[in-house]
Design an enzyme around this catalytic site. Structure first.
Site, PDB file in Angstrom:
ATOM      1  N   CYS A  89     -48.551-120.119 -13.212  1.00 12.95           N
ATOM      2  CA  CYS A  89     -49.573-119.349 -13.914  1.00 12.95           C
ATOM      3  C   CYS A  89     -50.784-119.201 -13.004  1.00 12.95           C
ATOM      4  O   CYS A  89     -51.220-120.173 -12.381  1.00 12.95           O
ATOM      5  CB  CYS A  89     -49.969-120.064 -15.197  1.00 12.95           C
ATOM      6  SG  CYS A  89     -51.263-119.218 -16.114  1.00 12.95           S
ATOM      7  N   LEU A  90     -51.330-117.992 -12.943  1.00 12.82           N
ATOM      8  CA  LEU A  90     -52.511-117.742 -12.114  1.00 12.82           C
ATOM      9  C   LEU A  90     -53.705-118.580 -12.573  1.00 12.82           C
ATOM     10  O   LEU A  90     -54.614-118.844 -11.793  1.00 12.82           O
ATOM     11  CB  LEU A  90     -52.875-116.257 -12.168  1.00 12.82           C
ATOM     12  CG  LEU A  90     -51.816-115.302 -11.589  1.00 12.82           C
ATOM     13  CD1 LEU A  90     -52.105-113.869 -12.002  1.00 12.82           C
ATOM     14  CD2 LEU A  90     -51.761-115.427 -10.074  1.00 12.82           C
ATOM     15  N   HIS A 135     -44.746-115.458 -21.710  1.00 10.66           N
ATOM     16  CA  HIS A 135     -45.863-116.113 -21.020  1.00 10.66           C
ATOM     17  C   HIS A 135     -47.199-115.446 -21.388  1.00 10.66           C
ATOM     18  O   HIS A 135     -48.171-116.132 -21.728  1.00 10.66           O
ATOM     19  CB  HIS A 135     -45.619-116.042 -19.506  1.00 10.66           C
ATOM     20  CG  HIS A 135     -46.647-116.738 -18.679  1.00 10.66           C
ATOM     21  ND1 HIS A 135     -46.436-117.953 -18.062  1.00 10.66           N
ATOM     22  CD2 HIS A 135     -47.926-116.389 -18.354  1.00 10.66           C
ATOM     23  CE1 HIS A 135     -47.534-118.313 -17.410  1.00 10.66           C
ATOM     24  NE2 HIS A 135     -48.454-117.388 -17.565  1.00 10.66           N
ATOM     25  N   GLU A 136     -47.223-114.102 -21.347  1.00  9.17           N
ATOM     26  CA  GLU A 136     -48.486-113.399 -21.641  1.00  9.17           C
ATOM     27  C   GLU A 136     -48.844-113.488 -23.123  1.00  9.17           C
ATOM     28  O   GLU A 136     -50.013-113.642 -23.470  1.00  9.17           O
ATOM     29  CB  GLU A 136     -48.419-111.937 -21.182  1.00  9.17           C
ATOM     30  CG  GLU A 136     -48.135-111.726 -19.693  1.00  9.17           C
ATOM     31  CD  GLU A 136     -48.945-112.608 -18.760  1.00  9.17           C
ATOM     32  OE1 GLU A 136     -50.101-112.959 -19.073  1.00  9.17           O
ATOM     33  OE2 GLU A 136     -48.409-112.974 -17.693  1.00  9.17           O
ATOM     34  N   HIS A 196     -50.523-116.681 -23.748  1.00 15.88           N
ATOM     35  CA  HIS A 196     -51.947-116.664 -23.367  1.00 15.88           C
ATOM     36  C   HIS A 196     -52.817-116.147 -24.513  1.00 15.88           C
ATOM     37  O   HIS A 196     -53.925-116.630 -24.725  1.00 15.88           O
ATOM     38  CB  HIS A 196     -52.179-115.766 -22.150  1.00 15.88           C
ATOM     39  CG  HIS A 196     -51.987-116.459 -20.830  1.00 15.88           C
ATOM     40  ND1 HIS A 196     -52.716-117.564 -20.461  1.00 15.88           N
ATOM     41  CD2 HIS A 196     -51.159-116.198 -19.792  1.00 15.88           C
ATOM     42  CE1 HIS A 196     -52.345-117.943 -19.240  1.00 15.88           C
ATOM     43  NE2 HIS A 196     -51.399-117.141 -18.815  1.00 15.88           N
ATOM     44  N   GLY A 244     -48.035-110.601 -14.131  1.00 15.81           N
ATOM     45  CA  GLY A 244     -48.603-110.384 -15.452  1.00 15.81           C
ATOM     46  C   GLY A 244     -49.993-110.983 -15.533  1.00 15.81           C
ATOM     47  O   GLY A 244     -50.357-111.842 -14.724  1.00 15.81           O
ATOM     48  N   GLN A 296     -57.421-114.415 -19.442  1.00 12.82           N
ATOM     49  CA  GLN A 296     -57.450-114.895 -18.055  1.00 12.82           C
ATOM     50  C   GLN A 296     -58.562-114.250 -17.242  1.00 12.82           C
ATOM     51  O   GLN A 296     -58.888-114.737 -16.153  1.00 12.82           O
ATOM     52  CB  GLN A 296     -56.103-114.622 -17.366  1.00 12.82           C
ATOM     53  CG  GLN A 296     -54.959-115.452 -17.932  1.00 12.82           C
ATOM     54  CD  GLN A 296     -53.675-115.194 -17.175  1.00 12.82           C
ATOM     55  OE1 GLN A 296     -52.990-114.231 -17.451  1.00 12.82           O
ATOM     56  NE2 GLN A 296     -53.365-116.039 -16.206  1.00 12.82           N
TER      57      GLN A 296
HETATM   58 ZN    ZN Z   1     -50.428-117.366 -17.075  1.00  9.51          ZN
END
Ligand code: ZN
Length: 161
Positions: A89-90, A132-133, A136, A46, A51
């Site tokens: 998380c990226l 999670h998204e 963000h 995702g 991000q």
């Molecule tokens: Zn993330």
């Protein structure tokens, strides 16, 4: 195809509540395409627009073997239950942690053609990815949900979204 740079903590764009997309135009379509390419390039499941440095309410999710989902202006309609799961998380490279997430998550959003759709996910990676998204888009990171220092650890493979 274009890859965008993934912003990492403590970039302030990750802490800014994202703005609603006023009009789904070519620039939003291009943003979604670039986000999908960027997510795939790092094997994520995702990615949310902040991000990649864009403070708009757009996210993409792609689970292995499933169709990619683009969410524009997503809204959490309902969440139910609690479970403790592992997350990464990226935008927080080098760490993974244990967080409390809902069991069932119901979200409505618009797709890339502007059509409204709803998704309900229960006790799976999709439910986790949706929360999670959407976090963000509120400027929240999963590390905010980690309850104790022992619940966050260093990891080579950060993965996820
Ligand atoms: Zn993330």
């Amino acid at each position: 195809m274009a890859l965008r740079e993934i912003r990492t903590h403590p970039d302030p764009v990750l802490r800014e509540p994202a703005k609603k997309v006023p009009l789904i135009d070519m620039s939003v379509q291009r943003l979604i395409d670039d986000m999908i390419d960027t997510m795939r390039a790092v094997s994520g499941v995702g990615l949310a627009a902040p991000q990649v440095g864009v403070p708009l309410r757009v996210a993409v999710i792609e689970l292995p073997g499933e169709d990619v989902i683009a969410l524009i202006n997503p809204v959490l309609i309902k969440k139910k239950g609690e479970r403790i799961i592992e997350e990464g998380c990226l935008s927080v490279p080098g760490y993974r942690g244990q967080v409390k997430r809902a069991v069932t998550v119901k979200v409505k959003a618009r797709d890339r053609d502007g059509r409204e759709f709803r998704i309900t996910a229960t006790d799976d990676v999709l439910a986790q990815a949706l929360e999670h998204e959407l976090d963000h888009l509120e400027g929240r990171l999963y590390t905010d949900l980690v309850e104790s220092p022992e619940s966050l650890w260093r990891a080579e493979d950060t993965g996820d979204g």
